[in-house]
Design a protein around this motif. Structure first.
Motif, PDB file in Angstrom:
ATOM      1  N   ALA A  42       0.828  -1.204   0.000  1.00 12.48           N
ATOM      2  CA  ALA A  42       0.000   0.000   0.000  1.00 12.48           C
ATOM      3  C   ALA A  42       0.863   1.255   0.000  1.00 12.48           C
ATOM      4  CB  ALA A  42      -0.927  -0.017   1.217  1.00 12.48           C
ATOM      5  N   GLN A  43       1.876   1.291   0.848  1.00  8.42           N
ATOM      6  CA  GLN A  43       2.747   2.469   0.926  1.00  8.42           C
ATOM      7  C   GLN A  43       3.449   2.725  -0.401  1.00  8.42           C
ATOM      8  OE1 GLN A  43       5.854   2.072   3.822  1.00  8.42           O
ATOM      9  NE2 GLN A  43       6.824   4.018   3.306  1.00  8.42           N
ATOM     10  N   LEU A  44       3.986   1.672  -1.000  1.00  9.84           N
ATOM     11  CA  LEU A  44       4.717   1.833  -2.254  1.00  9.84           C
ATOM     12  C   LEU A  44       3.799   2.243  -3.410  1.00  9.84           C
ATOM     13  CD1 LEU A  44       7.072  -1.262  -1.935  1.00  9.84           C
ATOM     14  CD2 LEU A  44       7.776   1.134  -1.852  1.00  9.84           C
ATOM     15  N   ALA A  45       2.540   1.791  -3.343  1.00 13.48           N
ATOM     16  CA  ALA A  45       1.581   2.111  -4.411  1.00 13.48           C
ATOM     17  C   ALA A  45       0.887   3.450  -4.186  1.00 13.48           C
ATOM     18  CB  ALA A  45       0.547   1.000  -4.534  1.00 13.48           C
ATOM     19  N   GLY A  46       1.060   4.044  -3.008  1.00 11.66           N
ATOM     20  CA  GLY A  46       0.446   5.334  -2.743  1.00 11.66           C
ATOM     21  C   GLY A  46      -1.026   5.264  -2.394  1.00 11.66           C
ATOM     22  N   VAL A  47      -1.469   4.151  -1.802  1.00  8.44           N
ATOM     23  CA  VAL A  47      -2.852   4.022  -1.354  1.00  8.44           C
ATOM     24  C   VAL A  47      -2.843   3.696   0.137  1.00  8.44           C
ATOM     25  CG1 VAL A  47      -3.661   3.252  -3.606  1.00  8.44           C
ATOM     26  CG2 VAL A  47      -2.991   1.549  -1.910  1.00  8.44           C
ATOM     27  N   SER A  48      -3.992   3.823   0.777  1.00  6.30           N
ATOM     28  CA  SER A  48      -4.057   3.519   2.200  1.00  6.30           C
ATOM     29  C   SER A  48      -4.010   2.016   2.425  1.00  6.30           C
ATOM     30  CB  SER A  48      -5.333   4.089   2.809  1.00  6.30           C
ATOM     31  OG  SER A  48      -6.464   3.359   2.348  1.00  6.30           O
ATOM     32  N   THR A  49      -3.514   1.633   3.583  1.00  5.10           N
ATOM     33  CA  THR A  49      -3.478   0.206   3.918  1.00  5.10           C
ATOM     34  C   THR A  49      -4.884  -0.373   3.949  1.00  5.10           C
ATOM     35  OG1 THR A  49      -1.438   0.466   5.197  1.00  5.10           O
ATOM     36  CG2 THR A  49      -2.779  -1.488   5.656  1.00  5.10           C
ATOM     37  N   ASP A  50      -5.833   0.384   4.503  1.00  3.45           N
ATOM     38  CA  ASP A  50      -7.214  -0.106   4.573  1.00  3.45           C
ATOM     39  C   ASP A  50      -7.771  -0.368   3.180  1.00  3.45           C
ATOM     40  OD1 ASP A  50      -9.885  -0.476   5.999  1.00  3.45           O
ATOM     41  OD2 ASP A  50     -10.369   1.155   4.601  1.00  3.45           O
ATOM     42  N   TYR A  51      -7.485   0.536   2.233  1.00  2.00           N
ATOM     43  CA  TYR A  51      -7.989   0.346   0.864  1.00  2.00           C
ATOM     44  C   TYR A  51      -7.369  -0.900   0.244  1.00  2.00           C
ATOM     45  CZ  TYR A  51      -9.141   1.277  -4.015  1.00  2.00           C
ATOM     46  OH  TYR A  51      -9.607   1.159  -5.293  1.00  2.00           O
ATOM     47  N   TYR A  52      -6.063  -1.070   0.425  1.00  2.00           N
ATOM     48  CA  TYR A  52      -5.423  -2.251  -0.170  1.00  2.00           C
ATOM     49  C   TYR A  52      -5.954  -3.535   0.455  1.00  2.00           C
ATOM     50  CZ  TYR A  52      -2.155  -5.683  -1.791  1.00  2.00           C
ATOM     51  OH  TYR A  52      -1.623  -6.820  -2.357  1.00  2.00           O
ATOM     52  N   VAL A  53      -6.162  -3.541   1.771  1.00  2.00           N
ATOM     53  CA  VAL A  53      -6.709  -4.732   2.434  1.00  2.00           C
ATOM     54  C   VAL A  53      -8.077  -5.069   1.860  1.00  2.00           C
ATOM     55  CG1 VAL A  53      -7.607  -5.625   4.629  1.00  2.00           C
ATOM     56  CG2 VAL A  53      -5.398  -4.448   4.568  1.00  2.00           C
ATOM     57  N   ARG A  54      -8.895  -4.033   1.626  1.00  2.00           N
ATOM     58  CA  ARG A  54     -10.221  -4.280   1.041  1.00  2.00           C
ATOM     59  C   ARG A  54     -10.101  -4.877  -0.361  1.00  2.00           C
ATOM     60  NH1 ARG A  54     -12.997   0.409   0.290  1.00  2.00           N
ATOM     61  NH2 ARG A  54     -11.457   1.852   1.162  1.00  2.00           N
ATOM     62  N   LEU A  55      -9.076  -4.464  -1.124  1.00  2.00           N
ATOM     63  CA  LEU A  55      -8.867  -5.057  -2.450  1.00  2.00           C
ATOM     64  C   LEU A  55      -8.572  -6.542  -2.331  1.00  2.00           C
ATOM     65  CD1 LEU A  55      -6.676  -2.384  -4.297  1.00  2.00           C
ATOM     66  CD2 LEU A  55      -9.033  -3.032  -4.847  1.00  2.00           C
ATOM     67  N   GLU A  56      -7.662  -6.910  -1.442  1.00  2.00           N
ATOM     68  CA  GLU A  56      -7.305  -8.335  -1.302  1.00  2.00           C
ATOM     69  C   GLU A  56      -8.473  -9.154  -0.772  1.00  2.00           C
ATOM     70  OE1 GLU A  56      -3.828  -9.707   0.587  1.00  2.00           O
ATOM     71  OE2 GLU A  56      -2.451  -8.716  -0.805  1.00  2.00           O
ATOM     72  N   GLN A  57      -9.277  -8.565   0.096  1.00  2.31           N
ATOM     73  CA  GLN A  57     -10.385  -9.305   0.698  1.00  2.31           C
ATOM     74  C   GLN A  57     -11.617  -9.348  -0.194  1.00  2.31           C
ATOM     75  OE1 GLN A  57     -10.925  -7.408   4.509  1.00  2.31           O
ATOM     76  NE2 GLN A  57      -9.306  -8.642   5.483  1.00  2.31           N
ATOM     77  N   GLY A  58     -11.607  -8.607  -1.294  1.00  3.36           N
ATOM     78  CA  GLY A  58     -12.745  -8.617  -2.200  1.00  3.36           C
ATOM     79  C   GLY A  58     -13.851  -7.664  -1.813  1.00  3.36           C
ATOM     80  N   ARG A  59     -13.600  -6.780  -0.831  1.00  7.23           N
ATOM     81  CA  ARG A  59     -14.613  -5.788  -0.445  1.00  7.23           C
ATOM     82  C   ARG A  59     -14.556  -4.555  -1.332  1.00  7.23           C
ATOM     83  NH1 ARG A  59     -13.712  -3.755   4.593  1.00  7.23           N
ATOM     84  NH2 ARG A  59     -11.613  -4.632   4.809  1.00  7.23           N
ATOM     85  N   GLU A  60     -13.478  -4.414  -2.054  1.00  5.80           N
ATOM     86  CA  GLU A  60     -13.339  -3.387  -3.099  1.00  5.80           C
ATOM     87  C   GLU A  60     -12.842  -4.102  -4.346  1.00  5.80           C
ATOM     88  OE1 GLU A  60     -13.396  -0.699  -5.575  1.00  5.80           O
ATOM     89  OE2 GLU A  60     -13.933   0.017  -3.569  1.00  5.80           O
ATOM     90  N   ARG A  61     -13.572  -4.015  -5.454  1.00  9.09           N
ATOM     91  CA  ARG A  61     -13.270  -4.829  -6.633  1.00  9.09           C
ATOM     92  C   ARG A  61     -12.961  -4.022  -7.888  1.00  9.09           C
ATOM     93  NH1 ARG A  61     -15.283 -10.377  -6.190  1.00  9.09           N
ATOM     94  NH2 ARG A  61     -16.071 -10.717  -4.084  1.00  9.09           N
ATOM     95  N   HIS A  62     -13.068  -2.707  -7.831  1.00  4.70           N
ATOM     96  CA  HIS A  62     -12.907  -1.909  -9.052  1.00  4.70           C
ATOM     97  C   HIS A  62     -11.965  -0.735  -8.820  1.00  4.70           C
ATOM     98  CE1 HIS A  62     -16.122  -4.297 -10.719  1.00  4.70           C
ATOM     99  NE2 HIS A  62     -16.928  -3.931  -9.737  1.00  4.70           N
ATOM    100  N   PRO A  63     -10.683  -1.005  -8.592  1.00  3.52           N
ATOM    101  CA  PRO A  63      -9.728   0.090  -8.454  1.00  3.52           C
ATOM    102  C   PRO A  63      -9.587   0.841  -9.775  1.00  3.52           C
ATOM    103  CG  PRO A  63      -8.572  -1.990  -8.656  1.00  3.52           C
ATOM    104  CD  PRO A  63     -10.030  -2.324  -8.512  1.00  3.52           C
ATOM    105  N   SER A  64      -9.196   2.098  -9.672  1.00  2.00           N
ATOM    106  CA  SER A  64      -9.009   2.901 -10.876  1.00  2.00           C
ATOM    107  C   SER A  64      -7.818   2.401 -11.679  1.00  2.00           C
ATOM    108  CB  SER A  64      -8.783   4.367 -10.493  1.00  2.00           C
ATOM    109  OG  SER A  64      -7.527   4.503  -9.833  1.00  2.00           O
ATOM    110  N   ALA A  65      -7.743   2.845 -12.934  1.00  7.87           N
ATOM    111  CA  ALA A  65      -6.617   2.445 -13.784  1.00  7.87           C
ATOM    112  C   ALA A  65      -5.299   2.925 -13.191  1.00  7.87           C
ATOM    113  CB  ALA A  65      -6.813   3.010 -15.193  1.00  7.87           C
ATOM    114  N   GLN A  66      -5.324   4.106 -12.559  1.00 10.30           N
ATOM    115  CA  GLN A  66      -4.092   4.631 -11.948  1.00 10.30           C
ATOM    116  C   GLN A  66      -3.629   3.754 -10.799  1.00 10.30           C
ATOM    117  OE1 GLN A  66      -6.832   6.382 -12.617  1.00 10.30           O
ATOM    118  NE2 GLN A  66      -6.170   7.883 -14.163  1.00 10.30           N
ATOM    119  N   VAL A  67      -4.576   3.288  -9.978  1.00 13.25           N
ATOM    120  CA  VAL A  67      -4.222   2.394  -8.865  1.00 13.25           C
ATOM    121  C   VAL A  67      -3.706   1.063  -9.407  1.00 13.25           C
ATOM    122  CG1 VAL A  67      -5.159   1.061  -6.923  1.00 13.25           C
ATOM    123  CG2 VAL A  67      -5.776   3.476  -7.193  1.00 13.25           C
TER     124      VAL A  67
END
Length: 303
Positions: A42-67
């Protein structure tokens, strides 16, 4: 094969393959997780840890192209894997699965392949099964329990490690090619069947499938140890068949004047000699393949 959270599975698998020193971070004390920590990605990608955790857990499924691009950079993804990650982040909606149909090879393509008597050529389907082969292409892979299925040949055939002197590299590329060919359609029943069988029978396949490597079959040099003519080094090019999405035409060639060219010529003379031909192996029938040497039956072994 779990397909509900492909994005999260992919991110986690690729994260676990990297070490801190790979991305310029100190290794630090003994780590309790494999690879990078979530907060490090998360730190290296410039996103919050909470957001990245949600991506891995499937609670967030549509990150932007930039992310997606930022994550691809951190995870050191190759071009094919980057494209795959973008497809996972933007899956097609409203897609209905077409009725299952047997993959057919164009008669025009079959005639073209048949006109190459000195060049091995095969057509592969979406699960890397051999849909068609010209005479020399059939002869190149003939004589194995799974001659008509390149994935099962690599991981289940008793002769695979003899046939492929560089088996480890071939195995990695085969699994990466299978994932690339399947794309994001991991609920394809036939793919599920193949992955399920190989995961049970081959530990090597299980471990490589879990890596989520993605690599299109494009071009490469590959060594074979053929039972009839000995060792060959062949260069192949994989071409997309635009008239049949999902099919690949793979053409093999040897260096001019090389021992491999002589061996290929010898193989061609052996398979074109007049006389009776044995029927194809029941384990590897091809809808458009000439008959070849019968395979020796042995039970599959754990890779």
């Amino acid at each position: 094969m779990e397909t509900d959270n492909l994005l999260g599975q992919f991110l986690r698998a690729r994260r676990e393959l990297l070490q801190p020193e790979d991305v310029g971070l100190p290794a630090g004390a003994r780590r309790r997780v494999a690879g990078l920590r979530r907060e490090e990605v998360a730190q290296l990608a410039g996103v919050s840890t909470d957001y990245y955790v949600r991506l891995e857990q499937g609670r967030e499924r549509h990150p932007s192209a930039q992310v997606v691009d930022a994550l691809a950079r951190v995870l050191e993804l190759e071009e094919d894997a980057v494209a795959y990650l973008h497809r996972l982040a933007r899956p097609a909606t409203g897609r209905r699965r077409p009725a299952a149909r047997r993959e057919q090879v164009s008669p025009n393509l079959l005639r073209m392949m048949a006109s190459w008597p000195h060049t091995p050529a095969v057509v592969l389907g979406r699960r890397l099964t051999v849909l068609a082969a010209n005479t020399l292409g059939e002869a190149l892979f003939a004589g194995h329990t799974h001659s008509g299925d390149l994935v099962r040949l690599v991981f289940l055939d008793p002769d695979a490690r003899e046939f492929y002197p560089d088996w480890d590299r071939v195995a990695v590329n085969t699994v990466a090619g299978l994932r690339a060919a399947a794309g994001v359609d991991h609920d394809d029943p036939q793919l599920v069947e193949v992955v399920g069988e190989l995961s049970i029978k081959s530990r090597a396949f299980r471990e490589l499938w879990a890596r989520h490597d993605i690599r299109q079959k494009t071009h490469e040099s590959k060594r074979f140890r053929h039972p009839l003519v000995g060792e060959l080094t062949l260069h192949y090019e994989s071409l997309t068949v635009n008239s049949a999405p999902g099919q690949q035409l793979v053409v093999y060639q040897a260096d001019p004047g090389s021992p491999s060219e002589e061996a290929l010529s010898l193989l061609g003379s052996l398979v074109t000699e007049p006389g009776p031909r044995r029927p194809p192996s029941p384990a590897a029938p091809g809808p458009h393949r000439p008959s070849g040497p019968a395979a020796t039956r042995r039970p599959p072994q754990e890779s």
